[in-house]
Design an enzyme around this catalytic site. Structure first.
Site, short mmCIF file in Angstrom:
data_model
loop_
_atom_site.label_atom_id
_atom_site.label_comp_id
_atom_site.label_asym_id
_atom_site.label_seq_id
_atom_site.Cartn_x
_atom_site.Cartn_y
_atom_site.Cartn_z
N GLY A 1 4.22 24.26 18.07
CA GLY A 1 2.67 24.28 17.70
C GLY A 1 2.31 22.96 17.29
O GLY A 1 3.04 22.24 16.57
N TYR B 1 -3.54 18.51 11.69
CA TYR B 1 -2.89 18.07 10.59
C TYR B 1 -1.43 18.01 10.72
O TYR B 1 -0.78 17.28 9.92
CB TYR B 1 -3.25 18.95 9.47
CG TYR B 1 -4.76 19.16 8.96
CD1 TYR B 1 -5.46 17.99 8.50
CD2 TYR B 1 -5.58 20.04 9.48
CE1 TYR B 1 -6.72 17.74 8.29
CE2 TYR B 1 -7.06 19.96 9.38
CZ TYR B 1 -7.62 19.17 8.63
OH TYR B 1 -8.79 18.73 8.48
N VAL C 1 4.60 22.22 13.86
CA VAL C 1 5.40 23.22 13.47
C VAL C 1 6.62 23.48 14.55
O VAL C 1 6.17 23.39 15.76
CB VAL C 1 4.47 24.56 13.36
CG1 VAL C 1 5.73 25.46 12.99
CG2 VAL C 1 3.35 24.32 12.52
N LYS D 1 7.20 23.33 9.23
CA LYS D 1 5.83 22.48 9.50
C LYS D 1 5.91 21.13 8.66
O LYS D 1 6.19 20.94 7.46
CB LYS D 1 4.87 23.42 8.91
CG LYS D 1 3.36 22.82 9.19
CD LYS D 1 2.31 23.93 8.67
CE LYS D 1 0.86 23.76 8.81
NZ LYS D 1 0.04 24.74 8.30
N ASP E 1 -10.48 30.60 6.44
CA ASP E 1 -10.33 30.04 7.69
C ASP E 1 -9.66 31.18 8.50
O ASP E 1 -8.81 31.08 9.27
CB ASP E 1 -9.76 28.90 8.10
CG ASP E 1 -9.64 28.46 9.21
OD1 ASP E 1 -10.74 28.76 10.08
OD2 ASP E 1 -8.97 27.31 9.75
#
Length: 403
Positions: free
Chosen positions: A12, A16, A19, A34, A233
């Protein structure tokens, strides 16, 4: 005892960080790693919020992603384990001063190899086996080229090996308090089912599975709100799934926008008010859309959007993307409008729950569940159920609709 984490592949990439799927070399246990590059104060503030929130959960809830360890990259080859309860002071200073602090002499080095996590004198290290971590990395000028991948961290042959000039510089910088922090590495539990969008939309509709997802999300958010954590979020992208023989285990993740409150009055945690407009358009509450101050009840609205979409398998494709996502909305001609935005423009808007769609992949939610969804999506935050009440209300609604 040294721990070795090996990065296997990238799974991923967001605004920001990146991963990776990895594993612990000694046990073979899979982990998600991450990497959060510490390049500007705004990003660093989000990283510290995520770290603090994940530490607060302390692996205490099955439906919240667990943090195994946190590593601080202090040089092209250096990783330091952060002690529980401690924050890296250079990063805190960067947030407070509004500028990334650190010696100028380390900046040119970081341009070449800041993405390569290598162990120097830390308690943990990462070994990179991906093709994406540093495709453009170059060997350090002091290193001799070998046949192996120059971006792959290697353990020094002996702890007694003479320290390099770079290592000595980094130790001196740390002692002087001017150590440059290149990145945070969060080692978390790995979820093999992907995010909630991917998991549910890749399988035939199943009402029992959907009900289990709703109940687990209720439990997770009640736990977070009980700790004073407002996620801010909540959306299917930020909910991960572990596939087990007994069914999916849901994990709420990604706490970069979360906020914590520890104030307690008369035995109850205060409803802290927030002012920053943040979140994802299709899941934001009307008060957030309007720029008003808001509380943790904004999370309940986000859950309401998700619940409605999961129960009726409502999807959309956001402009500029091709990925189908779970989410409820209001149709304005040929355009889709987020529920929060529509309610902010018209507080008296009557939402059509269940949504009139044909053909239906699932039976529509029953009257009790429809009433609960409308309460969760109420314009007035105080009219929405609290996180602590939600799981009991979902169970009661499902039972009433099945009788």
């Amino acid at each position: 005892m040294d721990e070795l984490y090996t990065l296997d592949r990238e799974v991923g990439r967001g605004s920001y960080g990146v991963v990776f799927e990895g594993h612990m070399a000694k046990t073979g246990h899979r982990v998600a790693v991450k990497r959060l590059p510490c390049s500007n104060p705004e990003s660093i503030e989000l990283y510290l919020q995520e770290l603090w929130a994940m530490r607060a959960t302390a692996k205490n809830h099955v439906n919240v992603i667990a943090l195994h360890s946190c590593l601080l990259q202090t040089g092209s080859r250096s990783l330091k384990s952060l002690k529980p309860g401690k924050l890296p002071l250079p990063l805190v200073e960067a947030v407070l001063k509004g500028t990334v602090v650190g010696p100028q002499r380390g900046q040119e080095r970081s341009k070449v190899s800041s993405n390569t996590p290598r162990r120097c004198n830390s308690a943990s290290r990462l070994q990179d086996k991906t093709n994406t971590l540093l495709a453009r990395a170059k060997p350090h000028p002091r290193e001799k080229s070998t046949g192996s991948d120059s971006s792959t961290p290697r353990r020094p042959p002996s702890r007694a090996t003479k320290r390099s000039a770079q290592q000595q510089e980094e130790e001196e910088e740390e002692q002087s308090g001017s150590l440059r922090c290149l990145a945070l590495w969060l080692v978390m539990e790995y979820c093999d089912g992907g995010d909630l969008n991917r998991y549910l939309l890749s399988r035939p509709p199943d009402a029992d599975r959907n009900h289990g997802v709703l109940l687990q999300l209720c439990s997770a958010v009640a736990f977070l709100h009980g700790l004073g954590i407002t996620h801010r979020d909540l959306k299917p992208d930020n909910v991960l799934v572990c596939v087990t023989p007994k069914g999916p285990v849901i994990k709420v993740a990604d706490f970069g926008l979360s906020k914590m409150s520890s104030a307690v009055v008369n035995g109850e945690r205060c409803r802290q008010h927030f002012s920053s407009t943040c979140g994802s358009d299709f899941y934001m509450a009307p008060e957030v859309w309007g720029g008003l101050s808001y509380t943790a009840q904004a999370d309940i609205f986000s859950l309401g959007v998700m619940f409605w979409a999961v129960l009726e398998r409502i999807t959309f494709v956001e402009e500029g993307t091709t990925q189908e996502q779970l989410g409820a909305y209001v149709c304005k001609g040929r355009w889709l409008m987020p529920l929060g935005e529509a309610l902010w423009e018209n507080a008296d808007l009557q939402l059509s729950v269940p949504m009139k769609r044909a053909p239906r992949p699932l039976p529509p939610p029953g009257p009790a569940m429809c009433a609960l969804l409308l309460d969760m999506l109420a314009f007035n935050p105080d009219a929405r159920p609290s996180a602590g009440q939600l799981e009991a209300r979902v169970r009661s609604a499902l039972k009433q609709d099945s009788d």
